[in-house]
Structures are given as structure tokens and as C-alpha cells.
Scaffold this active site. Structure first.
Site, PDB file in Angstrom:
ATOM      1  CG  ASP A 150     -27.532 -20.641 -44.370  1.00  0.00           C
ATOM      2  OD1 ASP A 150     -27.916 -21.847 -45.131  1.00  0.00           O
ATOM      3  OD2 ASP A 150     -27.543 -19.613 -45.005  1.00  0.00           O
ATOM      4  CB  VAL A 160     -23.570  -8.251 -49.033  1.00  0.00           C
ATOM      5  CG1 VAL A 160     -21.863  -8.626 -48.376  1.00  0.00           C
ATOM      6  CG2 VAL A 160     -24.307  -9.278 -48.133  1.00  0.00           C
ATOM      7  N   GLY A 185     -33.343 -11.549 -48.540  1.00  0.00           N
ATOM      8  CA  GLY A 185     -34.233 -11.120 -47.626  1.00  0.00           C
ATOM      9  C   GLY A 185     -33.750 -10.485 -46.117  1.00  0.00           C
ATOM     10  CG  MET A 186     -32.050 -12.724 -43.734  1.00  0.00           C
ATOM     11  SD  MET A 186     -33.232 -12.464 -42.768  1.00  0.00           S
ATOM     12  CE  MET A 186     -34.283 -14.135 -43.148  1.00  0.00           C
TER      13      MET A 186
END
Lengths: 627, 465
Positions: free
Chosen positions: A164, A55, A51-52
Site C-alpha cells: 500500500d 491511529v 476503516g480499519m
């Protein structure tokens, strides 16, 4: 809890920045629309998407494979996000690379999206390992527990909180477990669009209670996650079971975790780490020390908020046993992409892992020859660092150049990383340190290896001896780097004086001539450890509130400078005040008195050392000693 | 004057540092005023021994941050009493100025406390003064404010009392629209709330109200001329510019300072009779001398003295090292300049010689001069001078670097009390024995002096009286 809304948790895992697909052999090909290059990094494939952001596996100009994480454009356009992102990454770059994927670079791509570059860690995420192969054996489990604790210690010593930590963010590599994806969670967390809606960054099941409650996030949250992670890895199931986010959060807040059956000392450590009260949890350093054979203090509220001080001995003599399925060679994956020729074999993460032996107990039976060039390392200070010393306790053996005999008392490998100025660490410092109160400090250097014997392959503890030493060194380097940074920022002023109790608290500091010019009074020592101030919450860990009084007993109207007073913490890091309070006035008329507070956001364990700045416009730079 | 706000007096007995405060009354540790023996001395608690008052204007009290507190040090027991405002507000500056004086008819001393940063009737930092009655008096403390409180006037910056008169300085009060020209208020000790204002615009007062004169920075009462039976008011204007006649702004020798004397000040209700000295009229003066920064009054026989500090004056050969100018008067002689004191070659620019001054009477008048920035690291010192024999001097230095010993000085019976407000951060003071030369350090929490219960000392010693 009622306002908690998970963000980006549509899948169980796999979200950026905590995506499971990051840094693992499962590299996918580039897709249409993916750029060929980000900054100087040539993209080779996709490691994950969430969602962010995305990579990518990429090649650095040096030929080194790296992971490049690019934030989605929608975040990038948010005002201030890029600055926060880069500030966070800059912090993360200071984290020692031991047991972590080192952050290498950051920048903005051609379209202005911020990206960060980390080491590419080839290996298997712990999450996949467990889901595919079940619980870890005690040996690898201990290694994971130790490696992750070491990584957390390195992260925390740099003033960061991972926020996280979860199995998907622990890569089981040939060189040991490596923690990835730290450092930018906070930039995302402080993105106003998210925090306003009450969303919680992190992953369900890996939150600490205080995260769910929206309370202060400190390193203790990572420790909580560590406890859950160890229980998960040791039992093959999550200590809070399965369920949706609400279910998990409800259990988290209402019931203790089911830690299952864990080998000692992990059972006790995991239990302590998952205490509901963050203040009752051990620190990562406590864990580290306990895991290498020391006891662990009963965590108590009186624990002095000491800067991280790692006292490690070379009783780090567990060996890392990668699970049998973990592939030793990261080049294989790369090779499948056809991107790397035989000449571009990526350098192994550490010199001593050259020629990795096949994993497993058999492969681990290699003779523990001292790795070339490594054994003197502990006795060789990092250049410019007097920051760690071997305590010269009575009868303490001298440094020796070869690894200690197996099973013998381990020799004087107590290294202490301290924030105090170089050379000022005294052996007596060990005495008052909190992390291992149950270990009589005087015998710390020579403490025998008392950890429960790890199952097989006790012989091949070489890697962990080395790794333990490396951890200490890495943290020492971190501390030294921080000190140096602090000195640079402080215009090469001498490091904070050794605490003599002499401060300027309660003493008006003349901003010029003591009779003619205004004075700045800090009436009381700063109040630190605040988790909120007028609704604002610290993003680094704690607010330190500094009361001030400005008084113009002179006869002139005095214009004050615009630059805020900078607080330098006990590690030499500079902090500017948060805009939650009004700053200094712009001028002082004769006789005027103004009172106020400055609020600084400090990493959890830091203490204010001094305030510096130019208060009077065009005046001299003043310094107010706070501790 | 809707309500005369009462004060809390935390009467702390020597062995119970945390005695609860007695609300709304001025209890002291002695049961009656019968023991007060002197109509002149500073026996506040009524035990027959002179006491002293030490202000901590930045102290945190249990009710408000930085509201300020005053400690009355018992001369007999070594213990003390903590006085705070009944309704303290943050940043009042209670204790900025302190003075033990006789305000009522008993023979016990009473206490005047300035709180120049108190907000009054919504006007920020207008300032207030509190009168607290000693000797176990049941009399309610009195809160004085300017008849027309003005923001940032700092009423209570300076206070003094002698005989039947009380004088209060408000140096940052505007005068006829002139910013910070300053004013002084006068009241009878028996009618404290009836205040009369004088300024440079008052008829008969020499000098003109100019911006930033700060008339009232320091005030003192004594017999300096005029009718021998009437008190005269001395006023310090350290920021007066020496600029000749007429009204000027920012001209001449800036902030060289001046003093004014209003003769028979209580008597001359219509037109004042006054005299003014610029430093230049006495000795060589230059800009920034701050003549009039501090004032002290003392008597010896028929002669009365006024000491005037100029802490940035040129003390002898050393520029800006500070000086004290002595004036003297008698029942038959008008006030005239007398000796000038300084540290001669031993002075250092910025020492602040004359930052504070006080007289110690009885058995040979002595002048105490505070030099708070003297010494390495601003340890500070006090110069003691026998007025009748100026060659007899003594220098008492502070204990530790940075403590600013000599920031404030006052007499307390046969002792001198010297403030060192930056000693160890929270401040300290010292009692100097007159005869034995002993220096006894005092600080809240040390010895028998109680700590500020529920608060914290910050600048104990910033004012003494």
C-alpha cells in the site's frame, strides 16, 4: 477486474492502515470513548482514523512519542486475525528503520484488540505536500525517489511487501522521506472476510496491475507504486489521472502511465518500474543502485532470484532537501498538545540530525564536517556480522576514516549484504550478482559519482552520504538479525553449508537405521515461485512445493510424529507447511510407501535450504539438505 | 488380464539422446535377433554382447512423477535404452526390481521389471511385473499381476527367472488373513500370465505364516537339490522370527530371518517339498539379523551355490556389520550350509554387508557382496570373493560419500554391475570388469548413456539385473 471492489475507499485517502493522517503534525484531540491508555502507551491525541482502525499519538513509558494503531474490534474478533496481525508485525519489526517508520512494539489492548506501535514521524505526507505546494523540485524529488527506494529495499530484504505504498504513506520529515504503514497490509489482506468478496487491499491509483487482477503480490508491486509515486511527485499529478476506482483500474490495465517530464534518471526508472509485467520491473535494490549512480540492468526474466544483496557505495551523495515548508521541529506539534514539557523533547530519529538546520538551499550550505562517531562506521562491522565485507579487489583502496573528498571517486565503500553465512561473502560474489550488471563489478568500489548533479546544495550531501551508509548498515543489520534468528530457531545448528551442490535431493534420508527404519526421499528439488497451488495463493510471495516420498522398507509399524517438517530458507527463517495438502501420514506399515507434497509460503526471493523435523515419533531429528 | 498393456521403449541411439519412443513395441537398437549368440547371457539388444539393466524406481517420466524407469545398458556401445511402462502412473515404482532373463525362444535376453507400487484394479500398491522382450522382438510386452490383486501386497518386490520359470515375490501380501506373511508367484516363461501362488500355508512348505514374515522378500531359482533336472525355488524371509515350532506373534528372536527352499517347485503342484533354515541353525543368530534379505544363485561345474545375505547379522566379531552365508549343492548332494563371509574385524555395525549379493560366473565363480553403508559417509563398497578360493578377495569402494555403492549388484556377462543409487542425487552405477579390474562409472547423461528424456533420474542404480 470485474470482481474488484474497493474496500475502505470511501475517501480518497485517509484509511487505516494507509491513512494520510498517520504520523503527521495534524494531531487531533482525543474523543469521548477513546481510551486513555493502550498497553503501556499513554494516548495524547488522534493521528487518524479509517476503516480499519484508529491511529493515536501516544507516549511510550520512556517518554518517546509513538504512533499506536489499534485495529477495529470487528476485525479483532475474526478468528485467527490477531495471530496473523502479530505475525505480520513481528516481521515488520525486523525491517531496518532507515527511511521507514520503525515498528517498535505490538500487543493486544484491554479489550483484546491488536495494536502496533511505530516511531512517530513528524513531517508532511507527500500527498499533502503535492496537493498544497505542487510538484517537487528535482532535488527533493530525487531524495524522495531514493529514500522510498531505500525503504522498499529494507522492507523487501525483510521478506515483506508493503502493498500500500502511496504518497500518503511517505512522510517528508527533516531526516528524510520516511515510509510508513508497512507490515500489516497482509494480515488484513488475508482476512477471509475481505478476500472472499474479491476486494483489493490498497488504494486506487497506487495498485499494480497484478493487484487489480488479483494475482500474486510480490515486491514488484511496490516497485510499480514507486514508479507512480515518483511520477506523481515530479509532475504534481497522478500518472493515471483522476477518477473513481473503476476508471483508475481500467486505465491501469489498458494504458501506460503518463509519466510526464521527469529528470533523468528518474524518467527511465519510473518507466521501467511501471512495466505491466512484474518480472520486467527493476527491484528496489536496482533502483537504489541506479539512483546512487550505477546503471540499471535491463530487467530480464533470467534475473536470478538472488536474496537481496545490496551493494552500495558512498556515492549516495545527493542531499536531502526537505521542501521549504516542511517544519524542522516535531516538538512544536507535540507542544501544542500541552502534553510534553520542555524536558521531554523527543529524541531526533538519528543522532546526526541533532540541531537541524533550517531547510532550503541556504540552510543546506553548512560545512560538511564528518559527524562524530559516524565515519568509522562503515569500516566497523556490526557486531557479529561478517556478512558484509569490502571487496578486496586488486587496487581497491583501503578503508579510510574520513569521508572522501567531494567530487572524488568515492573509495571502497562497497558493502555487500548477503544471506550467506557470516564471513563467507567473497568479493567474487559481486561478480554474479544481478542488481547492477552494467557496472563492471571490479570497478564498483571505486565508481565515481556519475549521477546527474542534483541542483543546488551539492555541498551538503553529508546527510545523504551518511544516510546511504546508514542504509547499507541498516540492511546489513537486518540480514544479520535474520541470520541470528535463523540460528536460534535452528537450535544453534551451524548455518547452512556453503553450496557445494551436495544435497539430499534424490537421496533417501534414513529416519533411523538405514536398513530397519523408514526413509524419506525428496526426489526433486523444490519447485518455487509458484503463484498458486490448488487454488491457494501465497501470502508471502511464492509457494515452494516440495515433493516427498516416505518408504518403510523395514518390518515394523512406525508411528510418525505430528509436527510438520519445517522448511528453513536460505536466510535461516523457518516455515511450516501450508495446510493446502495433507501432511505426513500418522504411521507407516511395513512396506508402505506414501507420496505427497509439502507447500511452503516463502517471501519472494528466498530459496529453500533444508527441511528439518522429527519424522518418526520419538525419533531423531533429521535434516534434508535441499540446496 | 483384460489388456496386456504395452510398454513404451524409448530406443535411444547412442548419439541421439532424445530419440522419440517407439510406441507399443519392444524395439531395441539392433535390427534382428540373429546376433544374439547366447541362450544364457544377458544380450538384450542383440548385438552379441551382454547387457545389463539398471532400475530407477523413483524416476520421473515424461508421463508421471516418480513412476520409475529402467535403463538397459548396452554392453557393446555403452549407450542404452530407456524402458518405461506404457501407461505409467505416479508412484508405481517401476524398476524396483529388474532381471534380464530368457523368456522366449530367441537367444536374446528379455527383461523383467517389478513395479510393486503400481495400483491394480483399484487396489493401491498391489504391484505389477512387466516382461519386455529383447532382441528386436515384435512381441508385445506383458504385464503380470497377481490373480487376486491385493492392496499393499507389493507384487514384484522381487523377481527372478531361470530356465523355464519365473518367480515373483509379493512379501506384503496377506496369507490366510495374516498380514504381511507374504507370497511368491510362479509362472512358466512361456505362460507368464498363468501364475501359481505359494506361501507358507501351501501344503508342504515348512514354516507357518506369521505376521510380518515377508515370505518372498527375495526369490531365486536354481538347482539346489531334489530332482537334478528340476529347478528349486529359494525364498528369503528376512523378517521371520526365530521362534520355534508353531505360530507365534512377536516372540522369539524377532526378524532374525530365514530362507526356505522349495524343491522341484514346478513339478510339485500338489504338495511342496521344502526345507527351511533359520540362521541359528548355521551360525550364531540374534534378533534383527535379516537373514534372507538378499539371495543369489551361481554354478561352477557340478556345484551350485546359494548366497544368502544377512545385512544386520553379526559378521565375525562385529555385531550388526552383516554377513553372507553360502550354501552349496550338487547333482548328488542336497543343499548344505558352506562358508560364511563377512568383513571380520574390518566390519562396522550398520555397514550392511550382504545387503545385496550376486554371482559372476565363468572362469571361476565369484561372489559379489554389496556393502552399501560402508565407509565414511556411507560411500559403500563391494566385496568380490572367488568362491573356489575364498582368500582371493577384493574390495571395490564407491566414488563419493553417501552414494551407497553396493546397494544392488548383478552380473552382466563378464562384468559385474553395481548400483550406487545416491551418487550425485540422481544415482549412478559402475561396471566392474572381470579380468582387467576396471571400474567404469555409468549414469544417465554421462558418456553415451542417454538421459531420461522428458523425465528425471532420481535413484538410478536402486536395482540392477
Amino acid at each position: 477486474m470485474d470482481t474488484v471492489t474497493p474496500r475502505g475507499m470511501t475517501g480518497e485517502e485517509g484509511e487505516f492502515p494507509g491513512g494520510q493522517d498517520v504520523n503527521q503534525p495534524g494531531v487531533g484531540g482525543l474523543r469521548a470513548g477513546d481510551p486513555e491508555q493502550i498497553g503501556p502507551y499513554r494516548l495524547l491525541g488522534r493521528l487518524g482514523e479509517g476503516g480499519m482502525g484508529t491511529v493515536y499519538l501516544a507516549l511510550a513509558p520512556t517518554g518517546r512519542p509513538v504512533a499506536v494503531k489499534v485495529v477495529k474490534a470487528e476485525f479483532a474478533v475474526e478468528e485467527g486475525f490477531a495471530a496473523r496481525f502479530h505475525a505480520e508485525v513481528d516481521n515488520a519489526r525486523r525491517v531496518a528503520s532507515f527511511c521507514t517508520a520503525q515498528v517498535l512494539d505490538n500487543g493486544n489492548d484491554g479489550s483484546g484488540r491488536p495494536y502496533m506501535v511505530t516511531e512517530y514521524i513528524a513531517g508532511t505526507p507527500l500527498s499533502r505536500q503535492i496537493s498544497q505546494h505542487g510538484a517537487l523540485e528535482p532535488g527533493p524529488l530525487h531524495g524522495v525517489a531514493l529514500g522510498v527506494a531505500a525503504a522498499l529495499a529494507a522492507i523487501h530484504v525483510a521478506g515483506l511487501v508493503h502493498r500500500d505504498l502511496k504518497p500518503a504513506n511517505v512522510i517528508l520529515s527533516m531526516s528524510g522521506p520516511r515510509v510508513i504503514d508497512f507490515g500489516i497490509a497482509r494480515a488484513l489482506d488475508s482476512t477471509s472476510g475481505f478476500t472472499k468478496s474479491g476486494e483489493v487491499l490498497g488504494s486506487p491509483g497506487w495498485w499494480a496491475p497484478e493487484q487489480v487482477r488479483g494475482q500474486e503480490i510480490t515486491p514488484a508491486a511496490d516497485v510499480f507504486a514507486w514508479g507512480c509515486l515518483v511520477a506523481y511527485a515530479g509532475n504534481g499529478r497522478h500518472p493515471y489521472g483522476r477518477g473513481d476506482m473503476i476508471t483508475m483500474a481500467t486505465r491501469l490495465l489498458n494504458s501506460p502511465p503518463d509519466l510526464g517530464a521527469l529528470p533523468a534518471p528518474l524518467n527511465d526508472l519510473a518507466r521501467r518500474a511501471t512495466a505491466m509485467d512484474p518480472y520486467q520491473r527493476p527491484t528496489a535494490q536496482d533502483l537504489l543502485i541506479a539512483l546512487v549512480g550505477g546503471g540499471i540492468a535491463a530487467p530480464s526474466a533470467q534475473r536470478p532470484a538472488d536474496p537481496p544483496t545490496l551493494i552500495a557505495t558512498d556515492v549516495l551523495n545527493e542531499s536531502w532537501q526537505p521542501p521549504p515548508n516542511v517544519e524542522p521541529d516535531s516538538t512544536r506539534t507535540l507542544g501544542t498538545l500541552g502534553a510534553l514539557g520542555p524536558d521531554t523533547v523527543p529524541p531526533p530519529p538519528y543522532p546526526w540530525t541533532t540541531g537541524p538546520t533550517p531547510s532550503g538551499p541556504e540552510g543546506a550550505q553548512t560545512t560538511p564536517t564528518p559527524p562524530p562517531g559516524l565515519s568509522p562506521a562503515p569500516a566497523t562491522p556490526v557486531p557479529g556480522s561478517g556478512a558484509f565485507t569490502a571487496p578486496a579487489g586488486p587496487g581497491a583502496p583501503q578503508e579510510h576514516d574520513s569521508p572522501p573528498p567531494r567530487g572524488a571517486s568515492s573509495g571502497p565503500r562497497a558493502l555487500s549484504v548477503s544471506d550467506t553465512s557470516p564471513g563467507s561473502v567473497r568479493s567474487s560474489d559481486l561478480r554474479g550478482r544481478a542488481p547492477a550488471p552494467e557496472i563492471p563489478p571490479d570497478i564498483l568500489p571505486g565508481i565515481p559519482a556519475t549521477i546527474p548533479p542534483g541542483p543546488p546544495a551539492r555541498e551538503s550531501r553529508r546527510n545523504w552520504i551518511i544516510a546511504g551508509i546508514a542504509a547499507v548498515l541498516a540492511l546489513a543489520v537486518t540480514a544479520v538479525v535474520l541470520l541470528n534468528i535463523g540460528q536460534e530457531r535452528g537450535r544453534r545448528e551451524p548455518p547452512p553449508p556453503t553450496p557445494t551442490g551436495l544435497t539430499d535431493v534424490g537421496r533417501p534420508v534414513a529416519l533411523g537405521s538405514p536398513i530397519e527404519d523408514p526413509q524419506l526421499l525428496i526426489p526433486r528439488s523444490p519447485a518455487c515461485g509458484l503463484v498458486s497451488y490448488q487454488g491457494a495463493r501465497p501470502s508471502q510471495g511464492q509457494f515452494c512445493v516440495v515433493r516427498w516420498t516416505l518408504l518403510n522398507t523395514g518390518g515394523k509399524l512406525v508411528a510418525l510424529g505430528r509436527d510438520p517438517l519445517v522448511l528453513v530458507d536460505d536466510r535461516g527463517q523457518s516455515h511450516t507447511p501450508k495446510p493446502v495438502t495433507e501432511g505426513l501420514p500418522s504411521a507407516l506399515v511395513p512396506g508402505e510407501r506414501v507420496d505427497g507434497v509439502l507447500v511452503y509460503d516463502l517471501p519472494p526471493v528466498r530459496k529453500p535450504a533444508k527441511l528439518t523435523g522429527q519424522v518418526i515419533e520419538g525419533g531423531e531429528k533429521i535434516e534434508v539438505r535441499l540446496s | 488380464m483384460r489388456s496386456l498393456l504395452s510398454l513404451l521403449l524409448a530406443a535411444a541411439l547412442p548419439l541421439t539422446a532424445s530419440a522419440p519412443p517407439f510406441p507399443a513395441s519392444a524395439h531395441a537398437s539392433a535390427p534382428s535377433s540373429a546376433a544374439c549368440t547366447s541362450a544364457e547371457g544377458s544380450d538384450f539388444d542383440g548385438d552379441g554382447v551382454d547387457d545389463s539393466a539398471v532400475g530407477d524406481p523413483f524416476a520421473d517420466t515424461v508421463r508421471a512423477e516418480s513412476s520409475g524407469a529402467v535403463h538397459v545398458l548396452s554392453g557393446r556401445s555403452g549407450g542404452g535404452t530407456v524402458v518405461t511402462a506404457a501407461e505409467p502412473a505416479a508412484g508405481d515404482g517401476f524398476g524396483w526390481s529388474v532381471q534380464l532373463a530368457h523368456l522366449d525362444d530367441d537367444r536374446c535376453a528379455d527383461l523383467l521389471v517389478g513395479a510393486p507400487y503400481a495400483d491394480v484394479q483399484g487396489r493401491e500398491d498391489a504391484g505389477a511385473v512387466y516382461a519386455i522382450y529383447g532382441g528386436g522382438s515384435q512381441r508385445e510386452p506383458v504385464r503380470l499381476i497377481a490373480p487376486e490383486p491385493e492392496a499393499d501386497a507389493h507384487f514384484g518386490w522381487s523377481v527372478t527367472a531361470r530356465g523355464p520359470l519365473v518367480a515373483i515375490g509379493a512379501p506384503h501380501e496377506n496369507d490366510g488373513g495374516v498380514a504381511d506373511a507374504g507370497a511368491v508367484y510362479l509362472a512358466g516363461a512361456d505362460a507368464l500370465t498363468t501364475l501359481r501362488r505359494v506361501s507358507q500355508n501351501t501344503d508342504g512348505v515348512t514354516g507357518n505364516a506369521e505376521v510380518g514374515d515377508m515370505f518372498g522378500w527375495a526369490v531365486e531359482l536354481g538347482k539346489l537339490g531334489g530332482d537334478a533336472g528340476e529347478l528349486d525355488l529359494a525364498i528369503g524371509l528376512p523378517y521371520e522370527n526365530d521362534d520355534g515350532l508353531g505360530v507365534q506373534v512377536g516372540e522369539g528372536k524377532l526378524d532374525s530371518g530365514a530362507i526356505g527352499i522349495l524343491f522341484d517347485v514346478a513339478e510339485n503342484t500338489g504338495k511342496q517339498v521344502s526345507k527351511k533354515w533359520d540362521l541359528r541353525e548355521i551360525t550364531e543368530a540374534e534378533a534383527g539379523d535379516r537373514f534372507g534379505y538378499s539371495l543369489a544363485y551361481g554354478e561352477e561345474g557340478d556345484t551350485s551355490y546359494l548366497a544368502v545375505g544377512a545385512p544386520l547379522g553379526d559378521g565375525g566379531p562385529v555385531k550388526n556389520s552383516g554377513l553372507v552365508q553360502l550354501f552349496q549343492a550338487s547333482s548328488t548332494a542336497e543343499i548344505t550350509p558352506a562358508a560364511t563371509f563377512h568383513r571380520d574385524r574390518e566390519g562396522v555395525a550398520g555397514d550392511g554387508y550382504g545387503y545385496a549379493v550376486a554371482f559372476s560366473e565363468g572362469g571361476g565363480l565369484r561372489l559379489a557382496v554389496g556393502i552399501p553403508f560402508a565407509g565414511s559417509g556411507r560411500t559403500g563398497a563391494v566385496n568380490l570373493i572367488t568362491v573356489g578360493d575364498p582368500d582371493q578377495t577384493r574390495l571395490v569402494t564407491g566414488e563419493s560419500a553417501g552414494e551407497r555403492f553396493g546397494w544392488s549388484v548383478a552380473s552382466a556377462g563378464n562384468k559385474l554391475v553395481v548400483g550406487a543409487p545416491d551418487r550425485e542425487g540422481s544415482g549412478g552405477a559402475a561396471l566392474l570388469g572381470r579380468n582387467d579390474g576396471a571400474v567404469t562409472p555409468v549414469a544417465p547423461g554421462a558418456g553415451q548413456l542417454p538421459v531420461l528424456d522428458g523425465g528425471a533420474s532420481v535413484d538410478f542404480g536402486a536395482a540392477v539385473g
